[in-house]
Design a protein around this motif. Structure first.
Motif, PDB file in Angstrom:
ATOM      1  N   ASN A   1       0.833  -1.215   0.000  1.00 23.84           N
ATOM      2  CA  ASN A   1       0.000   0.000   0.000  1.00 23.84           C
ATOM      3  C   ASN A   1       0.862   1.258   0.000  1.00 23.84           C
TER       4      ASN A   1
ATOM      5  N   HIS B   1     -11.756   5.190   0.615  1.00 23.35           N
ATOM      6  CA  HIS B   1     -12.786   4.134   0.623  1.00 23.35           C
ATOM      7  C   HIS B   1     -12.633   3.274   1.857  1.00 23.35           C
TER       8      HIS B   1
ATOM      9  N   ASP C   1      -7.330  -1.944   4.338  1.00 29.61           N
ATOM     10  CA  ASP C   1      -5.953  -1.545   4.023  1.00 29.61           C
ATOM     11  C   ASP C   1      -5.853  -0.052   3.680  1.00 29.61           C
ATOM     12  N   HIS C   2      -6.947   0.681   3.844  1.00 30.27           N
ATOM     13  CA  HIS C   2      -6.905   2.137   3.675  1.00 30.27           C
ATOM     14  C   HIS C   2      -7.319   2.890   4.936  1.00 30.27           C
TER      15      HIS C   2
ATOM     16  N   ASP D   1      -7.722   3.164  -5.172  1.00 34.63           N
ATOM     17  CA  ASP D   1      -7.956   1.945  -5.947  1.00 34.63           C
ATOM     18  C   ASP D   1      -8.948   2.174  -7.086  1.00 34.63           C
TER      19      ASP D   1
ATOM     20  N   HIS E   1      -1.547   1.519  -4.481  1.00 31.10           N
ATOM     21  CA  HIS E   1      -0.796   0.260  -4.337  1.00 31.10           C
ATOM     22  C   HIS E   1       0.380   0.182  -5.299  1.00 31.10           C
TER      23      HIS E   1
END
Ligand code: ZN
Ligand code: FE
Length: 255
Positions: free
Chosen positions: A14, A56, A60-61, A133, A171
């Motif tokens: 990330n 979002h 992982d964000h 993303d 990413h």
């Protein structure tokens, strides 16, 4: 450059971005995959963290948000439509809203597709867009929630920004994206040059993010559904751009 952008690698692949707007000494973060690398960078520079901008709801964000808010008292900005599945938001935004990072103004764009409710932050004066993303370096996010038409509309909005815009995506997937892109657009010399650069950069452990919109327009197959050579190769000369995009996205899913 109206603000400085630091690219912070987090987790396995990330990226988060720290923005520093010098005239007001405002510091903002785009996405919080994990707190530790972000805290380390802030401490190094002696910076606080005023704002956290979320693109979002995926873990992982957002997983670092709670720790960063506890440490810095940052205000959190995210999509009103996704407030129920984001960390607590201080400022809820939707397409067309403006946000402030010190003296810089950003536009909120709805870029649904990867998720419904995914937003991007575009700073026209700084010529930077934070796409996470949605539009990625040589790629685009997988369609977990949205439909191809929706992602095509989102990518088309991003494609219409100033070509000199820096594209800060979420990413380091670029090498895998490059292998796929070559299968769709093998005759594209700009793509072959970029793939070369990507291999060399990754071999040295360098980042391929951010990129520029002009590079993406020239080489990213997900922005090039209108390209006659790609359409001819796919046997889709008469299809709509959205249909060609859908086919390219489906091929990537199987790749
Ligand atoms: Zn995601
Ligand atoms: Fe992600």
């Amino acid at each position: 450059m109206p603000f400085d952008i630091l690219t912070i690698p987090c987790l396995s692949d990330n990226y988060a971005f720290i923005l520093h707007e010098p005239s007001t000494d405002t510091v903002a973060l785009v996405d919080a995959p994990s707190a530790a690398p972000i805290r380390a960078e802030l401490e190094n520079r002696g910076w606080k963290l005023d704002l956290i901008l979320l693109t979002h709801h995926h873990d992982d964000h957002i997983d670092g948000v709670a720790e960063l808010v506890a440490a810095y008292g940052s205000k959190v900005i995210g999509a009103a439509a996704d407030a129920h599945r984001l960390p607590p938001l201080d400022i809820k935004v939707s397409e067309g809203d403006k946000i402030k990072v010190g003296a810089e103004t950003g536009d909120v764009l709805d870029v649904s597709g990867h998720t419904v409710g995914h937003i991007a932050f575009s700073f026209p004066q700084a010529k930077a867009v934070f796409t996470a993303d949605s539009l990625m370096a040589l790629g685009c996010g997988r369609l977990f929630e949205g439909k191809p038409d929706q992602m095509w509309a989102s990518l088309s909005k991003l494609a219409a920004l100033d070509p000199g815009t820096t594209v800060c995506s979420g990413h380091e997937y670029t090498e895998a994206n490059a292998r796929f892109a070559l299968t769709v657009d093998p005759e594209n010399a700009a793509l072959r040059d970029r793939v070369d650069w990507i291999s060399k950069t990754r071999a040295k452990g360098g980042f391929t993010v951010p990129s520029t919109l002009s590079e993406e327009l020239a080489t990213n197959p997900f922005l090039r559904a209108g390209d006659p050579a790609i359409r001819a190769d796919l046997g889709m000369a008469d299809a709509s751009d959205a249909e060609v995009f859908a086919e390219i996205r489906a091929r990537k899913d199987r790749f």
